[in-house]
Design an enzyme around this catalytic site. Structure first.
Site, PDB file in Angstrom:
ATOM      1  N   ASP A 167       0.781  -1.235   0.000  1.00 62.19           N
ATOM      2  CA  ASP A 167       0.000   0.000   0.000  1.00 62.19           C
ATOM      3  C   ASP A 167       0.817   1.292   0.000  1.00 62.19           C
ATOM      4  O   ASP A 167       0.521   2.205  -0.735  1.00 62.19           O
ATOM      5  CB  ASP A 167      -0.916   0.031   1.229  1.00 62.19           C
ATOM      6  CG  ASP A 167      -1.835  -1.177   1.319  1.00 62.19           C
ATOM      7  OD1 ASP A 167      -1.709  -2.113   0.512  1.00 62.19           O
ATOM      8  OD2 ASP A 167      -2.688  -1.183   2.215  1.00 62.19           O
ATOM      9  N   GLU A 396       1.971  -9.401  11.559  1.00 60.86           N
ATOM     10  CA  GLU A 396       1.720  -9.150  10.133  1.00 60.86           C
ATOM     11  C   GLU A 396       3.037  -8.902   9.386  1.00 60.86           C
ATOM     12  O   GLU A 396       3.226  -9.360   8.259  1.00 60.86           O
ATOM     13  CB  GLU A 396       0.803  -7.927  10.030  1.00 60.86           C
ATOM     14  CG  GLU A 396       0.375  -7.544   8.638  1.00 60.86           C
ATOM     15  CD  GLU A 396      -0.557  -6.337   8.640  1.00 60.86           C
ATOM     16  OE1 GLU A 396      -0.782  -5.725   9.725  1.00 60.86           O
ATOM     17  OE2 GLU A 396      -1.064  -5.984   7.552  1.00 60.86           O
TER      18      GLU A 396
HETATM   19  C1  DGY Z   1      -5.837  -2.217   4.128  1.00 60.52           C
HETATM   20  O1  DGY Z   1      -7.013  -1.930   4.357  1.00 60.52           O
HETATM   21  O2  DGY Z   1      -4.882  -1.912   4.844  1.00 60.52           O
HETATM   22  C2  DGY Z   1      -5.543  -3.060   2.993  1.00 60.52           C
HETATM   23  O3  DGY Z   1      -4.199  -3.156   2.715  1.00 60.52           O
HETATM   24  C3  DGY Z   1      -6.342  -2.725   1.786  1.00 60.52           C
HETATM   25  O4  DGY Z   1      -6.456  -3.922   1.155  1.00 60.52           O
END
Ligand code: DGY
Length: 431
Positions: A167, A396
């Site tokens: 992201d 994570e």
């Molecule tokens: C989040 O919401 O952090 C995700 O990466 C989007 O898929």
């Protein structure tokens, strides 16, 4: 009980605790639905102790397949108050049998299906499930080749950082200057659940939502998105993962498909290998993505830049330079592979995709290195991944400097990769 057995038991417990009746949430609350590439990797973990459940993970993911072939990045099997943006923001009603998001994610499913088939103990079950999945995988891949490469360049484009799975990678900083922030007032849920120092900034979120709103206003129409998205990238991660998955789909096609499918896939693979030539960066010793709108390479040393190894694309000279470069990174940080080079000025060891180590990326890079014959480095990455899972307690992602866990805890894909790596050791197939 040996440490490795304890790790394995805990990983199994995590997958079971994140099971929602056939699909696995990445972690409770922070990600309360089924995510696309998470589901693929979770299936690998399930496959080490419950093959039927592993196939079910993929089946439930493909319940969200759109009629045009888009396999969404999120399938909203049920409602949850814990996540933003939910189904009402995406507004994809009528596109699929279930509410979903309107973008995709790195296409690992065909590779996962092939691995599960090749290693199945219950071969009858695996044959039947892979045969049933094959036409859907083909539809999904055709969507990538056509909707996301309308000019037949051999590379597919993406319009949203969420689609890359990475992201807030530093790669998007420059292209994001062309993306406006939304005026919509919204309430993020992620920072109520996780330290905001480990998540993307608010200005990035406003742009993520701007893009979602734009795509929705265009009814997710592929030609309209291609013409109008202000963010249009050849992502090195998606393209590498797609090439590997195309090869795996070709292998599946030899068992379940037609000669025409195979010749399409072969042609596509040739085109992709030509397309990759402009992504090599001899200064950074890795590959880079490409910004189509600015017409330039995204010159950043990110871990995804080593994923072409997993795709089997680099020449042996390039592979050699890449492994040397990774070795250099490994001399500068305790744990490989940080998502951004540890000596880069933008490196932040705890902030999501701007430094932390991610098990799934490690798995793919390690597999690529091993297939190219760099066994020692592959083994270091495998050992680091398992050590991080232990030290950082199945989080994570992990701080590459001290191994501490970041982001969500009790995380499915971290557990799944630990299971797969410990079960398979270094005995991956050559393909
Ligand atoms: C989040 O919401 O952090 C995700 O990466 C989007 O898929």
């Amino acid at each position: 009980m040996k440490d490795q057995d304890k790790l394995r038991d805990k990983a199994i417990e995590i997958l079971k605790s994140n099971d929602r009746g056939g699909y696995t949430v990445p972690t409770a609350r922070l990600y309360p639905y089924q995510w696309n590439w998470d589901a693929g990797f979770s299936a690998l973990g399930w496959a080490t102790f419950d093959e039927a459940r592993a196939w079910r993970e993929l089946d439930l993911l493909f319940q969200g397949l759109w009629e045009d072939g888009l396999l969404p990045h999120i399938v909203f099997h049920q409602q949850s108050p814990d996540y933003y943006p939910g189904p009402e923001v995406w507004g994809t009603d009528g596109k699929a049998a279930l509410p979903t998001s309107g973008i995709s994610q790195p296409p690992v499913s065909a590779s996962v299906a092939r691995w599960m088939l090749d290693r199945a103990s219950d071969t009858e079950l695996a044959e039947a499930r892979a045969a049933a999945l094959y036409p859907k995988l083909l539809t999904q891949h055709r969507w990538w080749h056509q909707a996301r490469d309308p000019e037949n360049t051999g590379l597919v484009c993406t319009y949203h950082p969420w689609e890359t799975g990475r992201d807030n990678s530093a790669e998007w900083d420059q292209p994001f200057t062309a993306v406006p922030e939304t005026d919509t007032v919204f309430q993020r849920r992620d920072t109520a659940l996780v330290d905001s120092a480990e998540r993307p900034h608010q200005s990035e979120y406003r742009r993520y939502i701007y893009l979602v709103e734009l795509f929705r206003s265009l009814d997710y129409d592929p030609p309209a998105l291609y013409a109008q998205s202000p963010f249009k990238i050849y992502d090195i991660g998606i393209n590498s993962i797609l090439v590997r998955a195309d090869r795996d789909l070709l292998a599946l096609s030899e068992r379940f498909g037609s000669a025409a499918d195979q010749s399409d896939l072969r042609a596509r693979l040739e085109q992709a290998s030509a397309g990759f030539s402009k992504l090599w960066n001899a200064e950074l010793n890795c590959y880079n993505g490409y910004d189509l709108l600015a017409d330039k390479r995204l010159e950043l040393p990110v871990s995804a830049g080593f994923l072409p190894l997993y795709a089997g694309l680099p020449s042996s000279d390039r592979a050699q330079s890449m492994s040397r470069e990774l070795g250099r990174w490994g001399d500068r940080t305790r744990y490989l592979v940080p998502s951004l080079a540890p000596d880069h000025p933008l490196f932040e060891p705890k902030r999501y995709w701007r430094g932390p180590v991610w098990s799934v990326v490690n798995y793919m890079i390690g597999l690529g290195l091993q297939e190219y014959g760099f066994g020692d480095l592959a083994e270091r990455i495998r050992a680091d991944t398992l050590a991080l899972t232990d030290v950082g307690d199945f989080h994570e992602y992990f701080n590459p400097e001290d191994g501490s866990g970041c982001g969500g805890g009790v995380f499915s894909w971290t557990a799944a990769i630990a299971l797969w790596l410990s079960a398979r050791q270094n005995h991956e197939p050559k393909s």
